[in-house]
Motif scaffolding. Structure first.
Motif, PDB file in Angstrom:
ATOM      1  N   ILE A 195       0.834  -1.206   0.000  1.00  0.00           N
ATOM      2  CA  ILE A 195       0.000   0.000   0.000  1.00  0.00           C
ATOM      3  C   ILE A 195       0.871   1.259   0.000  1.00  0.00           C
ATOM      4  N   VAL A 196       1.948   1.243   0.815  1.00  0.00           N
ATOM      5  CA  VAL A 196       2.841   2.414   0.890  1.00  0.00           C
ATOM      6  C   VAL A 196       3.488   2.678  -0.464  1.00  0.00           C
ATOM      7  N   TYR A 197       4.080   1.643  -1.046  1.00  0.00           N
ATOM      8  CA  TYR A 197       4.743   1.813  -2.337  1.00  0.00           C
ATOM      9  C   TYR A 197       3.745   2.085  -3.455  1.00  0.00           C
ATOM     10  N   PHE A 198       2.570   1.503  -3.332  1.00  0.00           N
ATOM     11  CA  PHE A 198       1.530   1.752  -4.323  1.00  0.00           C
ATOM     12  C   PHE A 198       1.138   3.225  -4.332  1.00  0.00           C
ATOM     13  N   ILE A 199       0.863   3.783  -3.160  1.00  0.00           N
ATOM     14  CA  ILE A 199       0.426   5.184  -3.070  1.00  0.00           C
ATOM     15  C   ILE A 199       1.531   6.124  -3.546  1.00  0.00           C
ATOM     16  N   LEU A 200       2.745   5.964  -3.015  1.00  0.00           N
ATOM     17  CA  LEU A 200       3.837   6.864  -3.372  1.00  0.00           C
ATOM     18  C   LEU A 200       4.220   6.719  -4.844  1.00  0.00           C
ATOM     19  N   GLY A 201       4.299   5.471  -5.316  1.00  0.00           N
ATOM     20  CA  GLY A 201       4.652   5.254  -6.719  1.00  0.00           C
ATOM     21  C   GLY A 201       3.610   5.827  -7.656  1.00  0.00           C
ATOM     22  N   TYR A 202       2.347   5.627  -7.327  1.00  0.00           N
ATOM     23  CA  TYR A 202       1.287   6.152  -8.186  1.00  0.00           C
ATOM     24  C   TYR A 202       1.297   7.679  -8.193  1.00  0.00           C
ATOM     25  N   LEU A 203       1.469   8.304  -7.036  1.00  0.00           N
ATOM     26  CA  LEU A 203       1.477   9.762  -6.974  1.00  0.00           C
ATOM     27  C   LEU A 203       2.635  10.350  -7.774  1.00  0.00           C
ATOM     28  N   ILE A 204       3.787   9.709  -7.720  1.00  0.00           N
ATOM     29  CA  ILE A 204       4.943  10.193  -8.488  1.00  0.00           C
ATOM     30  C   ILE A 204       4.658  10.129  -9.984  1.00  0.00           C
ATOM     31  N   TYR A 205       4.246   8.970 -10.464  1.00  0.00           N
ATOM     32  CA  TYR A 205       4.069   8.799 -11.901  1.00  0.00           C
ATOM     33  C   TYR A 205       2.842   9.537 -12.426  1.00  0.00           C
ATOM     34  N   SER A 206       1.770   9.584 -11.649  1.00  0.00           N
ATOM     35  CA  SER A 206       0.589  10.300 -12.119  1.00  0.00           C
ATOM     36  C   SER A 206       0.837  11.805 -12.180  1.00  0.00           C
ATOM     37  N   SER A 207       1.733  12.317 -11.324  1.00  0.00           N
ATOM     38  CA  SER A 207       2.119  13.736 -11.421  1.00  0.00           C
ATOM     39  C   SER A 207       2.830  13.993 -12.738  1.00  0.00           C
ATOM     40  N   ILE A 208       3.680  13.051 -13.145  1.00  0.00           N
ATOM     41  CA  ILE A 208       4.361  13.196 -14.428  1.00  0.00           C
ATOM     42  C   ILE A 208       3.356  13.118 -15.573  1.00  0.00           C
ATOM     43  N   TYR A 209       2.396  12.185 -15.469  1.00  0.00           N
ATOM     44  CA  TYR A 209       1.356  12.082 -16.500  1.00  0.00           C
ATOM     45  C   TYR A 209       0.541  13.377 -16.580  1.00  0.00           C
ATOM     46  N   ALA A 210       0.213  13.962 -15.433  1.00  0.00           N
ATOM     47  CA  ALA A 210      -0.553  15.219 -15.423  1.00  0.00           C
ATOM     48  C   ALA A 210       0.242  16.330 -16.082  1.00  0.00           C
ATOM     49  N   ALA A 211       1.541  16.383 -15.815  1.00  0.00           N
ATOM     50  CA  ALA A 211       2.392  17.405 -16.436  1.00  0.00           C
ATOM     51  C   ALA A 211       2.443  17.217 -17.945  1.00  0.00           C
TER      52      ALA A 211
END
Length: 446
Positions: free
Chosen positions: A312-328
């Protein structure tokens, strides 16, 4: 904070109320279970293929060795030449012809025997025939050496060194591979979630940008709030869809297995191996049972609680990192076609983590490559999860590596979100021009 919550709620409701989202949420489990049933049906149909093999045995050996089985029938031809036997097999459309010539010496008979087929022979059929020859040759050689089969079995007994840890618990071969596969499964889920729902975030930004709705929204909220609201709202929608998939697919699969009486074991690649291999395996039932018990014990002893928590920890942090890049990326372009030049560098670390992680963790979960990739923020959500089934602390992942990995992820998340917000803030109002990497670097300085 209130505005951020409103954006999260808006994004979540917009996604879950979307017709295509609703359709795919309920259609995907049906398709998955349907695919499973199709594979089971095709596997069963493939196994039911009957083969007829003609044996032209001109020697006085192998007269009782070739016995028909459920899927293979042996027909004996006598008093025919080889060419006549070939013509008969081809006209009758039998699977193949096994020719055993006449010689006094068994070694000569075996070395000159031939198997004729129209196409390349099936590996299982070929292995079965070869195992029959090997068995008869072994017995013949034992007699020539004046060695009994019992004596030879003693010589052939395999040796395995006993392995255990320092507290006396017995180890089992391949346990690291099993654990790496389990951890890799969790990591693969993270990768697929990032690719699928990160793309949702990107497309949502592009849609609002091209429709010019973003110009109205941006007048009342900060770009950072809008970006984070989209990321979190979309992730909640994705989690909702994923939970529905898991529950409904599990129910449908359970019902399908009982209703259609599917033998899950029949789907295994090795379920229909050569009879010789089966005999070899059946000669060691006790050892196999003991190994199975050890594997089950290793599976049960996996620290599932800590594995799920850190998933769950790695899922949340990993998703937030990559989805921020996708949003950019979505903010920087005007249409989805223009995203192709930016997408591959984003998913490259994920692909690298899966392939390099499997090879490195399989061989040595504590090696420098495995440790390095489990600490690097863009690959750690996958590689670290491959190592975590070994536990935390002695014999597993050292605590300092786990803490360092999470710390690097948090730092990377803050840094990447900050950089992505800069690109998002500038790119969200840019129209009519394809951005280059050089321009993106300029936006970071604004």
């Amino acid at each position: 904070m209130n505005k951020l919550l409103l954006i999260i709620k808006r994004e979540y409701l917009a996604k879950v109320r979307n017709k295509s989202f609703v359709v795919m949420t309920f259609l995907t489990p049906i398709l998955m279970v349907g695919m499973f049933l199709l594979v089971a049906y095709l596997a069963n149909m493939n196994d039911n293929d009957k083969r007829t093999i003609v044996v032209l045995n001109e020697s006085h050996y192998f007269s009782t060795d070739f016995l028909s089985t459920e899927n293979t029938s042996y027909v004996n031809f006598k008093d025919l030449s080889l060419q006549q036997a070939k013509d008969s097999v081809m006209s009758l459309e039998y699977y193949g012809l096994l020719h055993i010539p006449n010689h006094e010496d068994l070694e000569k008979v075996a070395s000159t025997a031939s198997f004729y087929t129209t196409d390349s022979p099936n590996a299982g059929v070929l292995n079965t025939i070869e195992s029959i020859f090997e068995s008869r040759l072994r017995a013949h050689r034992l007699l020539n050496m004046e060695l009994s089969a019992e004596d030879f079995s003693i010589l052939e007994q395999p040796f395995e060194v006993h392995t255990a840890n320092f507290i006396g618990e017995e180890n089992v071969k391949g346990a690291n591979i099993m654990k790496a596969f389990i951890g890799g499964g969790f990591g693969y889920l993270i990768m697929m979630f990032i690719i699928i729902y990160g793309g949702f975030v990107m497309r949502s930004v592009i849609e609002e940008k091209t429709s010019r709705i973003i110009e109205v929204i941006i007048s009342s909220v900060k770009p950072f709030q809008l970006m984070m609201g989209k990321i979190i709202g979309t992730s909640f929608a994705g989690i909702t869809q994923f939970i529905i998939w898991v529950i409904s697919a599990s129910i449908l699969l359970t019902v399908a297995v009982f209703v259609f009486n599917i033998d899950v074991a029949s789907l295994g690649v090795t379920s229909k191996v050569a009879s010789g291999s089966i005999k070899e395996m059946s000669s060691l039932p006790v050892a196999m049972d003991e190994n199975m018990i050890l594997y089950i014990k290793e599976f049960v002893n996996i620290p599932w609680a800590s594995l799920i928590v850190f998933f769950i920890v790695y899922f949340i942090l990993g998703y937030l990192i990559y989805s921020s890049i996708y949003a950019a990326i979505g903010a920087a372009v005007d249409n989805e076609t223009d995203t192709q030049q930016f997408i591959f560098p984003v998913i490259l670390p994920l692909m690298l983590a899966v392939y390099v992680g499997f090879f490195s963790v399989f061989e040595n979960p504590h090696g420098p490559v495995a440790v390095g990739f489990s600490l690097f923020p863009l690959t750690s959500p996958i590689v670290m999860l491959m190592r975590l089934p070994n536990g935390i602390g002695e014999g597993g992942v050292p605590l300092w590596q786990l803490v360092t990995s999470v710390f690097f992820l948090i730092v990377a998340f803050i840094g990447i979100v900050w950089l992505a917000a800069k690109i998002y803030r500038v790119g969200i109002l840019m129209y009519g021009k394809k951005p280059t990497y050089k321009e993106l670097f300029k936006w970071l300085r604004y």
